[in-house]
Design a protein around this motif. Structure first.
Motif, mmCIF file in Angstrom:
data_model
loop_
_atom_site.group_PDB
_atom_site.id
_atom_site.type_symbol
_atom_site.label_atom_id
_atom_site.label_comp_id
_atom_site.label_asym_id
_atom_site.label_seq_id
_atom_site.Cartn_x
_atom_site.Cartn_y
_atom_site.Cartn_z
ATOM 1 N N MET A 1 4.983 6.557 60.949
ATOM 2 C CA MET A 1 3.891 6.850 60.023
ATOM 3 C C MET A 1 3.331 8.235 60.334
ATOM 4 O O MET A 1 3.431 8.733 61.450
ATOM 5 C CB MET A 1 2.782 5.800 60.146
ATOM 6 C CG MET A 1 3.221 4.386 59.847
ATOM 7 S SD MET A 1 1.859 3.220 59.945
ATOM 8 C CE MET A 1 0.919 3.640 58.475
ATOM 9 N N ARG A 2 2.703 8.828 59.335
ATOM 10 C CA ARG A 2 2.037 10.119 59.541
ATOM 11 C C ARG A 2 0.579 9.848 59.918
ATOM 12 O O ARG A 2 -0.157 9.205 59.161
ATOM 13 C CB ARG A 2 2.125 10.978 58.283
ATOM 14 C CG ARG A 2 3.546 11.429 57.968
ATOM 15 C CD ARG A 2 3.583 12.440 56.821
ATOM 16 N NE ARG A 2 4.934 12.919 56.583
ATOM 17 C CZ ARG A 2 5.513 13.918 57.255
ATOM 18 N NH1 ARG A 2 4.838 14.538 58.202
ATOM 19 N NH2 ARG A 2 6.740 14.290 56.984
ATOM 20 N N ILE A 3 0.191 10.352 61.074
ATOM 21 C CA ILE A 3 -1.110 10.043 61.657
ATOM 22 C C ILE A 3 -1.803 11.325 62.081
ATOM 23 O O ILE A 3 -1.157 12.262 62.562
ATOM 24 C CB ILE A 3 -0.931 9.115 62.887
ATOM 25 C CG1 ILE A 3 -0.467 7.730 62.437
ATOM 26 C CG2 ILE A 3 -2.200 9.020 63.723
ATOM 27 C CD1 ILE A 3 -0.093 6.818 63.594
ATOM 28 N N SER A 4 -3.111 11.371 61.912
ATOM 29 C CA SER A 4 -3.895 12.466 62.485
ATOM 30 C C SER A 4 -4.880 11.886 63.491
ATOM 31 O O SER A 4 -5.292 10.728 63.380
ATOM 32 C CB SER A 4 -4.649 13.251 61.403
ATOM 33 O OG SER A 4 -5.837 12.572 61.013
ATOM 34 N N VAL A 5 -5.223 12.687 64.484
ATOM 35 C CA VAL A 5 -6.238 12.323 65.468
ATOM 36 C C VAL A 5 -7.228 13.475 65.530
ATOM 37 O O VAL A 5 -6.860 14.592 65.900
ATOM 38 C CB VAL A 5 -5.637 12.063 66.867
ATOM 39 C CG1 VAL A 5 -6.743 11.724 67.860
ATOM 40 C CG2 VAL A 5 -4.610 10.929 66.813
ATOM 41 N N ALA A 13 -6.661 13.274 72.793
ATOM 42 C CA ALA A 13 -5.371 13.845 73.195
ATOM 43 C C ALA A 13 -4.431 12.764 73.709
ATOM 44 O O ALA A 13 -3.238 12.746 73.375
ATOM 45 C CB ALA A 13 -5.582 14.926 74.253
ATOM 46 N N VAL A 14 -4.965 11.849 74.516
ATOM 47 C CA VAL A 14 -4.129 10.755 75.029
ATOM 48 C C VAL A 14 -3.673 9.863 73.884
ATOM 49 O O VAL A 14 -2.499 9.470 73.817
ATOM 50 C CB VAL A 14 -4.892 9.930 76.089
ATOM 51 C CG1 VAL A 14 -4.113 8.677 76.458
ATOM 52 C CG2 VAL A 14 -5.150 10.772 77.331
ATOM 53 N N HIS A 15 -4.588 9.552 72.966
ATOM 54 C CA HIS A 15 -4.213 8.682 71.847
ATOM 55 C C HIS A 15 -3.152 9.349 70.974
ATOM 56 O O HIS A 15 -2.177 8.691 70.561
ATOM 57 C CB HIS A 15 -5.445 8.345 71.008
ATOM 58 C CG HIS A 15 -5.200 7.279 69.994
ATOM 59 N ND1 HIS A 15 -5.010 5.960 70.328
ATOM 60 C CD2 HIS A 15 -5.090 7.339 68.639
ATOM 61 C CE1 HIS A 15 -4.798 5.248 69.233
ATOM 62 N NE2 HIS A 15 -4.836 6.059 68.195
ATOM 63 N N ALA A 16 -3.324 10.636 70.697
ATOM 64 C CA ALA A 16 -2.354 11.356 69.868
ATOM 65 C C ALA A 16 -0.971 11.331 70.507
ATOM 66 O O ALA A 16 0.039 11.034 69.847
ATOM 67 C CB ALA A 16 -2.822 12.792 69.648
ATOM 68 N N ALA A 17 -0.901 11.646 71.798
ATOM 69 C CA ALA A 17 0.384 11.688 72.482
ATOM 70 C C ALA A 17 1.032 10.302 72.533
ATOM 71 O O ALA A 17 2.249 10.165 72.359
ATOM 72 C CB ALA A 17 0.206 12.242 73.889
ATOM 73 N N CYS A 18 0.215 9.275 72.749
ATOM 74 C CA CYS A 18 0.768 7.922 72.850
ATOM 75 C C CYS A 18 1.210 7.388 71.487
ATOM 76 O O CYS A 18 2.185 6.630 71.402
ATOM 77 C CB CYS A 18 -0.242 6.988 73.495
ATOM 78 S SG CYS A 18 -0.489 7.304 75.267
ATOM 79 N N MET A 19 0.519 7.768 70.426
ATOM 80 C CA MET A 19 0.978 7.373 69.094
ATOM 81 C C MET A 19 2.324 8.026 68.772
ATOM 82 O O MET A 19 3.215 7.408 68.166
ATOM 83 C CB MET A 19 -0.062 7.762 68.031
ATOM 84 C CG MET A 19 -1.349 6.945 68.066
ATOM 85 S SD MET A 19 -1.125 5.145 67.828
ATOM 86 C CE MET A 19 -1.169 4.578 69.546
ATOM 87 N N ALA A 20 2.500 9.275 69.204
ATOM 88 C CA ALA A 20 3.799 9.935 69.033
ATOM 89 C C ALA A 20 4.859 9.247 69.888
ATOM 90 O O ALA A 20 6.005 9.087 69.469
ATOM 91 C CB ALA A 20 3.684 11.407 69.408
ATOM 92 N N GLU A 21 4.465 8.816 71.083
ATOM 93 C CA GLU A 21 5.381 8.102 71.977
ATOM 94 C C GLU A 21 5.860 6.802 71.331
ATOM 95 O O GLU A 21 6.997 6.367 71.562
ATOM 96 C CB GLU A 21 4.673 7.806 73.305
ATOM 97 C CG GLU A 21 5.528 7.129 74.338
ATOM 98 C CD GLU A 21 6.497 8.081 75.034
ATOM 99 O OE1 GLU A 21 7.203 7.622 75.938
ATOM 100 O OE2 GLU A 21 6.567 9.276 74.669
ATOM 101 N N LEU A 22 5.010 6.193 70.494
ATOM 102 C CA LEU A 22 5.389 4.963 69.788
ATOM 103 C C LEU A 22 6.236 5.251 68.546
ATOM 104 O O LEU A 22 6.625 4.325 67.841
ATOM 105 C CB LEU A 22 4.135 4.177 69.385
ATOM 106 C CG LEU A 22 3.303 3.598 70.542
ATOM 107 C CD1 LEU A 22 2.043 2.923 70.008
ATOM 108 C CD2 LEU A 22 4.116 2.625 71.383
ATOM 109 N N GLY A 23 6.498 6.548 68.277
ATOM 110 C CA GLY A 23 7.413 6.905 67.198
ATOM 111 C C GLY A 23 6.775 7.488 65.957
ATOM 112 O O GLY A 23 7.476 7.811 64.988
ATOM 113 N N HIS A 24 5.463 7.651 65.947
ATOM 114 C CA HIS A 24 4.780 8.191 64.773
ATOM 115 C C HIS A 24 4.811 9.714 64.757
ATOM 116 O O HIS A 24 5.029 10.364 65.784
ATOM 117 C CB HIS A 24 3.329 7.705 64.739
ATOM 118 C CG HIS A 24 3.199 6.206 64.676
ATOM 119 N ND1 HIS A 24 3.729 5.456 63.654
ATOM 120 C CD2 HIS A 24 2.613 5.316 65.542
ATOM 121 C CE1 HIS A 24 3.461 4.171 63.871
ATOM 122 N NE2 HIS A 24 2.793 4.065 65.008
#
Length: 441
Positions: A1-5, A13-24
Protein backbone atom coordinates in the motif's frame (compact mmCIF):
# COMPACT_ATOMS: atom_id res chain seq x y z
CA UNK A 1 0.00 0.00 0.00
CA UNK A 2 1.04 3.62 -0.43
CA UNK A 3 1.49 5.16 3.01
CA UNK A 4 2.65 8.49 4.36
CA UNK A 5 3.94 9.21 7.86
CA UNK A 6 3.79 12.84 8.97
CA UNK A 7 6.41 13.64 11.57
CA UNK A 8 9.78 11.87 11.40
CA UNK A 9 10.95 12.10 14.98
CA UNK A 10 11.44 9.02 17.10
CA UNK A 11 7.91 7.64 16.65
CA UNK A 12 7.36 8.64 13.03
CA UNK A 13 10.73 7.62 11.62
CA UNK A 14 10.58 4.18 13.24
CA UNK A 15 6.99 3.67 12.10
CA UNK A 16 7.80 4.74 8.54
CA UNK A 17 10.79 2.40 8.29
CA UNK A 18 8.89 -0.52 9.81
CA UNK A 19 5.91 -0.05 7.49
CA UNK A 20 8.35 -0.22 4.57
CA UNK A 21 9.88 -3.32 6.17
CA UNK A 22 6.39 -4.89 6.04
CA UNK A 23 6.37 -4.26 2.27
CA UNK A 24 4.54 -0.95 1.91
CA UNK A 25 5.59 2.04 -0.21
CA UNK A 26 6.21 4.77 2.36
CA UNK A 27 7.02 8.48 2.33
CA UNK A 28 7.94 10.27 5.54
CA UNK A 29 7.15 13.98 5.80
CA UNK A 30 8.89 16.39 8.17
CA UNK A 31 9.53 20.13 8.18
CA UNK A 32 13.11 19.65 9.47
CA UNK A 33 15.22 19.62 6.29
CA UNK A 34 18.31 18.37 8.10
CA UNK A 35 16.45 15.41 9.55
CA UNK A 36 14.91 14.59 6.16
CA UNK A 37 18.33 14.75 4.49
CA UNK A 38 19.84 12.38 7.07
CA UNK A 39 16.98 9.88 6.83
CA UNK A 40 17.07 10.04 3.03
CA UNK A 41 20.71 8.90 3.17
CA UNK A 42 19.67 6.01 5.39
CA UNK A 43 21.38 7.57 8.41
CA UNK A 44 19.43 7.48 11.68
CA UNK A 45 19.31 10.84 13.51
CA UNK A 46 18.96 9.09 16.89
CA UNK A 47 20.16 5.90 18.59
CA UNK A 48 17.75 2.98 18.55
CA UNK A 49 18.91 -0.66 18.34
CA UNK A 50 18.11 -2.22 14.97
CA UNK A 51 16.69 0.95 13.46
CA UNK A 52 19.76 1.82 11.38
CA UNK A 53 19.62 -1.49 9.52
CA UNK A 54 15.87 -1.31 8.82
CA UNK A 55 16.16 2.32 7.66
CA UNK A 56 19.11 1.73 5.35
CA UNK A 57 17.68 -1.47 3.90
CA UNK A 58 14.36 0.09 2.93
CA UNK A 59 15.80 3.37 1.63
CA UNK A 60 18.16 1.36 -0.58
CA UNK A 61 15.27 -0.86 -1.73
CA UNK A 62 13.27 2.19 -2.80
CA UNK A 63 10.34 1.42 -0.51
CA UNK A 64 11.09 4.33 1.81
CA UNK A 65 11.73 7.99 1.07
CA UNK A 66 11.51 11.25 2.96
CA UNK A 67 10.45 14.76 2.01
CA UNK A 68 9.64 18.21 3.38
CA UNK A 69 6.90 18.71 0.75
CA UNK A 70 3.35 17.67 1.64
CA UNK A 71 2.59 17.38 -2.07
CA UNK A 72 4.71 14.21 -2.07
CA UNK A 73 2.08 12.37 -0.04
CA UNK A 74 -0.82 13.03 -2.41
CA UNK A 75 -0.83 9.49 -3.84
CA UNK A 76 -0.89 7.78 -0.43
CA UNK A 77 -4.05 6.03 0.73
CA UNK A 78 -3.16 5.93 4.44
CA UNK A 79 -1.64 8.88 6.29
CA UNK A 80 -0.17 8.30 9.76
CA UNK A 81 0.25 11.23 12.15
CA UNK A 82 3.31 10.72 14.34
CA UNK A 83 4.22 14.21 15.57
CA UNK A 84 5.13 15.13 19.13
CA UNK A 85 2.75 16.31 21.85
CA UNK A 86 5.07 17.92 24.41
CA UNK A 87 4.00 19.47 27.69
CA UNK A 88 2.97 23.12 27.39
CA UNK A 89 5.54 25.58 28.68
CA UNK A 90 3.59 26.92 31.65
CA UNK A 91 1.32 24.04 32.63
CA UNK A 92 0.64 20.32 32.63
CA UNK A 93 -1.50 20.09 29.47
CA UNK A 94 -0.34 18.59 26.19
CA UNK A 95 0.69 21.00 23.45
CA UNK A 96 -1.27 20.00 20.34
CA UNK A 97 0.31 22.60 18.07
CA UNK A 98 2.13 20.01 15.98
CA UNK A 99 -0.88 17.70 15.68
CA UNK A 100 -3.11 20.53 14.52
CA UNK A 101 -0.45 21.78 12.09
CA UNK A 102 -0.04 18.29 10.63
CA UNK A 103 -3.78 17.90 10.06
CA UNK A 104 -4.12 21.41 8.61
CA UNK A 105 -1.24 20.77 6.19
CA UNK A 106 -2.60 17.35 5.22
CA UNK A 107 -6.27 18.23 4.61
CA UNK A 108 -5.70 20.12 1.31
CA UNK A 109 -4.07 16.99 -0.14
CA UNK A 110 -6.88 14.59 0.80
CA UNK A 111 -9.21 13.35 -1.88
CA UNK A 112 -10.49 10.20 -3.60
CA UNK A 113 -8.01 7.35 -4.03
CA UNK A 114 -8.23 4.69 -6.77
CA UNK A 115 -7.57 1.87 -4.28
CA UNK A 116 -10.42 2.72 -1.91
CA UNK A 117 -11.16 4.82 1.19
CA UNK A 118 -8.49 7.23 2.41
CA UNK A 119 -7.50 7.04 6.08
CA UNK A 120 -5.89 9.57 8.39
CA UNK A 121 -4.48 7.53 11.28
CA UNK A 122 -3.41 9.24 14.49
CA UNK A 123 -0.57 7.62 16.42
CA UNK A 124 0.45 10.56 18.61
CA UNK A 125 -0.47 10.49 22.30
CA UNK A 126 -3.26 13.06 22.71
CA UNK A 127 -5.80 14.10 25.36
CA UNK A 128 -9.12 12.29 25.16
CA UNK A 129 -11.50 14.20 22.88
CA UNK A 130 -8.80 15.24 20.39
CA UNK A 131 -9.74 12.69 17.72
CA UNK A 132 -13.39 13.75 17.67
CA UNK A 133 -12.29 17.36 17.18
CA UNK A 134 -9.86 16.49 14.39
CA UNK A 135 -12.44 14.30 12.65
CA UNK A 136 -14.48 17.46 12.01
CA UNK A 137 -11.62 18.66 9.79
CA UNK A 138 -10.92 15.33 8.10
CA UNK A 139 -14.41 13.96 7.42
CA UNK A 140 -15.55 16.74 5.01
CA UNK A 141 -12.75 15.67 2.62
CA UNK A 142 -14.28 12.19 2.35
CA UNK A 143 -11.42 10.61 4.32
CA UNK A 144 -11.91 8.72 7.59
CA UNK A 145 -10.04 9.43 10.82
CA UNK A 146 -8.85 6.50 12.96
CA UNK A 147 -6.90 6.65 16.23
CA UNK A 148 -4.25 3.94 16.44
CA UNK A 149 -2.10 4.59 19.55
CA UNK A 150 1.53 3.50 19.66
CA UNK A 151 3.04 1.48 22.50
CA UNK A 152 6.73 1.77 21.74
CA UNK A 153 9.46 1.22 24.30
CA UNK A 154 12.66 3.08 23.53
CA UNK A 155 15.36 0.49 23.03
CA UNK A 156 12.78 -1.94 21.61
CA UNK A 157 10.96 0.32 19.14
CA UNK A 158 11.55 -1.74 15.99
CA UNK A 159 10.45 -4.94 17.71
CA UNK A 160 7.40 -3.20 19.20
CA UNK A 161 6.37 -1.92 15.75
CA UNK A 162 6.81 -5.07 13.67
CA UNK A 163 5.65 -7.40 16.46
CA UNK A 164 3.53 -5.46 18.99
CA UNK A 165 1.65 -7.08 21.86
CA UNK A 166 -1.64 -5.54 20.65
CA UNK A 167 -3.08 -3.20 18.02
CA UNK A 168 -5.88 -0.79 18.89
CA UNK A 169 -8.19 0.97 16.40
CA UNK A 170 -10.31 3.90 17.52
CA UNK A 171 -12.93 3.92 14.75
CA UNK A 172 -15.46 6.54 13.57
CA UNK A 173 -18.93 6.47 15.09
CA UNK A 174 -20.63 5.95 11.73
CA UNK A 175 -20.90 2.16 11.19
CA UNK A 176 -20.17 2.29 7.46
CA UNK A 177 -17.12 4.52 7.94
CA UNK A 178 -15.95 2.33 10.81
CA UNK A 179 -16.15 -0.82 8.68
CA UNK A 180 -14.33 0.80 5.75
CA UNK A 181 -11.62 2.10 8.10
CA UNK A 182 -11.17 -1.26 9.77
CA UNK A 183 -10.85 -3.01 6.41
CA UNK A 184 -8.17 -0.63 5.13
CA UNK A 185 -6.16 -0.63 8.36
CA UNK A 186 -6.38 -4.43 8.51
CA UNK A 187 -4.70 -4.43 5.10
CA UNK A 188 -1.91 -2.20 6.41
CA UNK A 189 -1.33 -4.56 9.34
CA UNK A 190 -2.22 -7.81 7.55
CA UNK A 191 1.15 -9.43 8.33
CA UNK A 192 0.78 -8.67 12.01
CA UNK A 193 -2.85 -9.70 12.31
CA UNK A 194 -2.95 -12.80 10.10
CA UNK A 195 0.60 -14.16 10.19
CA UNK A 196 1.62 -13.21 13.73
CA UNK A 197 -1.89 -13.37 15.23
CA UNK A 198 -1.36 -10.10 17.11
CA UNK A 199 -4.56 -9.22 19.04
CA UNK A 200 -6.46 -6.41 17.31
CA UNK A 201 -8.99 -4.46 19.38
CA UNK A 202 -11.55 -2.12 17.83
CA UNK A 203 -13.17 0.63 19.87
CA UNK A 204 -14.30 4.25 19.71
CA UNK A 205 -12.08 7.34 19.57
CA UNK A 206 -12.21 8.16 23.28
CA UNK A 207 -11.31 4.66 24.44
CA UNK A 208 -8.40 4.41 22.00
CA UNK A 209 -7.05 7.74 23.24
CA UNK A 210 -7.39 6.64 26.86
CA UNK A 211 -5.67 3.29 26.30
CA UNK A 212 -2.23 4.86 25.85
CA UNK A 213 -2.38 7.37 28.69
CA UNK A 214 -3.99 4.82 31.02
CA UNK A 215 -1.22 2.32 30.25
CA UNK A 216 1.51 4.89 30.86
CA UNK A 217 -0.16 6.07 34.06
CA UNK A 218 -0.33 2.49 35.35
CA UNK A 219 3.36 1.91 34.61
CA UNK A 220 4.31 5.19 36.26
CA UNK A 221 2.24 4.25 39.31
CA UNK A 222 3.95 0.86 39.58
CA UNK A 223 7.40 2.46 39.39
CA UNK A 224 6.56 5.08 42.00
CA UNK A 225 5.01 2.42 44.23
CA UNK A 226 8.24 0.45 44.46
CA UNK A 227 10.20 3.68 44.94
CA UNK A 228 7.88 4.56 47.83
CA UNK A 229 8.60 1.13 49.27
CA UNK A 230 12.32 1.91 48.88
CA UNK A 231 11.84 4.93 51.15
CA UNK A 232 10.30 2.68 53.79
CA UNK A 233 13.05 0.09 53.34
CA UNK A 234 15.73 2.70 53.91
CA UNK A 235 13.97 3.83 57.08
CA UNK A 236 13.66 0.28 58.46
CA UNK A 237 16.72 -1.56 57.14
CA UNK A 238 14.69 -3.75 54.80
CA UNK A 239 15.82 -4.65 51.26
CA UNK A 240 13.57 -3.38 48.47
CA UNK A 241 15.02 -5.80 45.91
CA UNK A 242 13.97 -8.79 48.03
CA UNK A 243 10.62 -7.13 48.72
CA UNK A 244 10.03 -6.63 44.99
CA UNK A 245 10.96 -10.22 44.22
CA UNK A 246 8.58 -11.53 46.87
CA UNK A 247 5.55 -9.50 45.81
CA UNK A 248 6.36 -9.99 42.13
CA UNK A 249 5.64 -13.71 42.43
CA UNK A 250 1.98 -12.78 42.92
CA UNK A 251 0.61 -13.01 39.38
CA UNK A 252 -1.89 -10.27 40.20
CA UNK A 253 1.08 -7.92 40.64
CA UNK A 254 3.89 -9.30 38.49
CA UNK A 255 7.59 -8.50 38.66
CA UNK A 256 7.93 -6.04 35.78
CA UNK A 257 8.56 -2.37 36.63
CA UNK A 258 9.26 -3.24 40.26
CA UNK A 259 12.90 -2.12 40.30
CA UNK A 260 13.52 0.76 42.69
CA UNK A 261 15.84 3.51 41.53
CA UNK A 262 16.08 7.16 40.60
CA UNK A 263 12.68 7.17 38.92
CA UNK A 264 11.25 7.39 35.43
CA UNK A 265 11.91 10.04 32.81
CA UNK A 266 11.96 10.36 29.03
CA UNK A 267 9.61 12.00 26.59
CA UNK A 268 6.48 10.00 27.48
CA UNK A 269 5.67 8.98 31.05
CA UNK A 270 6.25 12.32 32.84
CA UNK A 271 4.43 14.51 30.34
CA UNK A 272 1.70 11.95 29.65
CA UNK A 273 0.61 11.58 33.28
CA UNK A 274 0.63 15.36 33.68
CA UNK A 275 -1.43 15.87 30.53
CA UNK A 276 -3.81 13.16 31.77
CA UNK A 277 -4.31 15.08 35.02
CA UNK A 278 -4.81 18.33 33.13
CA UNK A 279 -7.42 16.78 30.85
CA UNK A 280 -9.26 15.25 33.81
CA UNK A 281 -9.45 18.73 35.31
CA UNK A 282 -10.91 20.12 32.09
CA UNK A 283 -13.53 17.38 32.14
CA UNK A 284 -14.43 18.10 35.76
CA UNK A 285 -13.21 14.73 37.05
CA UNK A 286 -9.82 15.80 38.39
CA UNK A 287 -10.38 13.90 41.66
CA UNK A 288 -10.23 10.64 39.71
CA UNK A 289 -6.55 11.22 39.01
CA UNK A 290 -5.29 13.01 42.12
CA UNK A 291 -3.23 9.91 42.94
CA UNK A 292 -1.06 10.72 39.92
CA UNK A 293 0.13 13.87 41.67
CA UNK A 294 1.68 11.69 44.36
CA UNK A 295 3.09 9.36 41.68
CA UNK A 296 4.78 12.41 40.14
CA UNK A 297 5.94 13.68 43.53
CA UNK A 298 7.49 10.34 44.53
CA UNK A 299 9.31 10.27 41.22
CA UNK A 300 10.79 13.73 41.75
CA UNK A 301 11.86 12.84 45.29
CA UNK A 302 14.06 10.03 44.00
CA UNK A 303 16.21 12.56 42.18
CA UNK A 304 16.53 14.73 45.28
CA UNK A 305 17.35 11.66 47.37
CA UNK A 306 20.15 10.61 45.02
CA UNK A 307 21.74 14.05 45.31
CA UNK A 308 21.50 13.65 49.11
CA UNK A 309 23.26 10.28 48.90
CA UNK A 310 26.06 11.84 46.84
CA UNK A 311 26.45 14.69 49.31
CA UNK A 312 26.60 12.23 52.19
CA UNK A 313 29.24 10.14 50.42
CA UNK A 314 31.62 13.12 50.13
CA UNK A 315 31.20 14.29 53.70
CA UNK A 316 28.23 16.63 53.48
CA UNK A 317 29.50 19.29 51.06
CA UNK A 318 29.74 18.81 47.28
CA UNK A 319 31.76 21.98 46.64
CA UNK A 320 35.01 21.12 44.88
CA UNK A 321 34.35 17.37 44.97
CA UNK A 322 34.91 15.27 41.87
CA UNK A 323 31.79 13.30 40.90
CA UNK A 324 31.61 10.71 38.13
CA UNK A 325 28.16 10.21 36.59
CA UNK A 326 27.64 7.05 34.56
CA UNK A 327 24.71 7.69 32.25
CA UNK A 328 22.99 10.70 30.71
CA UNK A 329 20.14 9.11 28.72
CA UNK A 330 16.92 8.42 30.59
CA UNK A 331 17.31 4.67 29.92
CA UNK A 332 19.85 2.33 28.32
CA UNK A 333 19.94 1.61 24.58
CA UNK A 334 18.79 5.16 23.86
CA UNK A 335 20.35 8.59 23.42
CA UNK A 336 17.15 10.32 24.56
CA UNK A 337 17.86 12.82 27.34
CA UNK A 338 14.40 14.34 27.57
CA UNK A 339 13.49 14.65 31.25
CA UNK A 340 16.38 12.35 32.11
CA UNK A 341 16.72 11.70 35.85
CA UNK A 342 20.44 11.05 35.34
CA UNK A 343 21.06 14.38 33.65
CA UNK A 344 18.88 16.23 36.16
CA UNK A 345 20.85 14.76 39.06
CA UNK A 346 24.15 15.60 37.36
CA UNK A 347 23.03 19.20 36.81
CA UNK A 348 21.94 19.56 40.44
CA UNK A 349 25.23 18.18 41.75
CA UNK A 350 27.20 20.49 39.45
CA UNK A 351 25.05 23.39 40.63
CA UNK A 352 26.07 22.52 44.20
CA UNK A 353 29.70 23.18 43.30
CA UNK A 354 30.96 19.72 42.37
CA UNK A 355 33.23 18.97 39.40
CA UNK A 356 31.05 16.54 37.43
CA UNK A 357 32.26 14.27 34.65
CA UNK A 358 29.62 12.38 32.66
CA UNK A 359 29.88 9.41 30.34
CA UNK A 360 27.17 7.74 28.25
CA UNK A 361 27.70 5.26 25.37
CA UNK A 362 25.11 6.89 23.11
CA UNK A 363 24.15 10.28 24.58
CA UNK A 364 27.67 11.39 25.46
CA UNK A 365 28.54 12.70 22.01
CA UNK A 366 25.25 14.61 21.77
CA UNK A 367 25.70 16.07 25.24
CA UNK A 368 29.22 17.23 24.34
CA UNK A 369 27.77 19.26 21.46
CA UNK A 370 24.77 20.58 23.35
CA UNK A 371 26.50 21.33 26.66
CA UNK A 372 30.09 22.50 26.10
CA UNK A 373 30.08 23.59 29.77
CA UNK A 374 30.00 19.92 30.85
CA UNK A 375 32.94 17.54 31.03
CA UNK A 376 32.22 14.42 28.99
CA UNK A 377 34.42 11.32 29.16
CA UNK A 378 34.77 8.50 26.67
CA UNK A 379 34.06 5.70 29.16
CA UNK A 380 33.44 4.95 32.83
CA UNK A 381 37.10 4.49 33.68
CA UNK A 382 38.05 7.89 32.25
CA UNK A 383 35.02 9.56 33.90
CA UNK A 384 35.98 8.12 37.29
CA UNK A 385 39.57 9.37 37.34
CA UNK A 386 40.24 10.81 40.83
CA UNK A 387 36.51 10.78 41.61
CA UNK A 388 35.35 11.19 45.19
CA UNK A 389 32.12 9.32 44.40
CA UNK A 390 30.77 7.42 41.38
CA UNK A 391 27.05 7.47 40.51
CA UNK A 392 25.58 4.80 38.23
CA UNK A 393 22.42 6.49 36.93
CA UNK A 394 21.62 4.75 33.61
CA UNK A 395 21.89 0.96 33.61
CA UNK A 396 23.82 0.47 30.38
CA UNK A 397 25.27 -3.04 29.94
CA UNK A 398 28.73 -1.46 29.78
CA UNK A 399 28.28 -0.08 33.30
CA UNK A 400 26.77 -3.24 34.77
CA UNK A 401 29.80 -5.18 33.52
CA UNK A 402 32.45 -2.82 34.90
CA UNK A 403 35.45 -4.35 36.64
CA UNK A 404 35.24 -2.99 40.22
CA UNK A 405 38.93 -3.66 40.89
CA UNK A 406 40.05 -1.74 37.81
CA UNK A 407 37.65 1.10 38.55
CA UNK A 408 38.94 1.28 42.12
CA UNK A 409 42.40 2.01 40.79
CA UNK A 410 41.05 5.09 38.99
CA UNK A 411 39.12 6.79 41.80
CA UNK A 412 40.25 8.87 44.76
CA UNK A 413 37.54 7.40 47.01
CA UNK A 414 35.94 4.01 46.30
CA UNK A 415 32.29 4.88 46.94
CA UNK A 416 29.65 3.99 44.38
CA UNK A 417 25.97 4.93 44.43
CA UNK A 418 23.96 2.46 42.38
CA UNK A 419 20.95 4.54 41.35
CA UNK A 420 19.42 1.64 39.39
CA UNK A 421 20.19 -1.28 41.72
CA UNK A 422 21.94 -2.80 38.72
CA UNK A 423 25.11 -4.03 40.44
CA UNK A 424 25.83 -6.91 42.81
CA UNK A 425 26.57 -5.27 46.19
CA UNK A 426 28.66 -8.21 47.47
CA UNK A 427 30.97 -8.16 44.44
CA UNK A 428 31.65 -4.46 44.79
CA UNK A 429 32.12 -4.56 48.55
CA UNK A 430 34.54 -7.47 48.23
CA UNK A 431 36.54 -5.32 45.79
CA UNK A 432 36.87 -2.64 48.48
CA UNK A 433 34.03 -0.32 47.56
CA UNK A 434 31.51 1.37 49.79
CA UNK A 435 28.29 0.44 47.98
CA UNK A 436 25.03 2.39 48.35
CA UNK A 437 21.92 1.16 46.59
CA UNK A 438 18.37 2.46 46.52
CA UNK A 439 16.23 0.98 49.30
CA UNK A 440 18.93 -1.53 50.20
CA UNK A 441 20.61 -1.90 53.61
Amino acid sequence: MRISVIGCGYLGAVHAACMAELGHDVVGIDIDAGKVASLSRGVAPFHEPGFDEVLERNVDAGRLRFSTDFADLADAQVHFIGVGTPQVENGYAADLTYVDAAIDSLVPHLGPHPDGPVLVVGKSTVPVGTAARLAEKVTPTGAHLVWNPEFLREGFAVQDTVSPDRIVYGLPGDPAAAEESRTVLDEVYTHLIHEQSIPRLTTDYATAELVKVAANSFLATKISFINAMAELCEATGADVTQLAEAIGHDDRIGSKFLRAGIGFGGGCLPKDIRAFMARAGELGVDQALTFLREVDSINDRRREHTVHLARTAVGGNLTGKRVAVLGAAFKPDSDDMRNSPALDIANTIAGAGAEVTITDPAAGRILARQRPDMTIAEDAYAASADADVVLLLTEWKQFKELDPARLKDAVANAWIIDGRNALDPATWREAGWTYTGIGRP
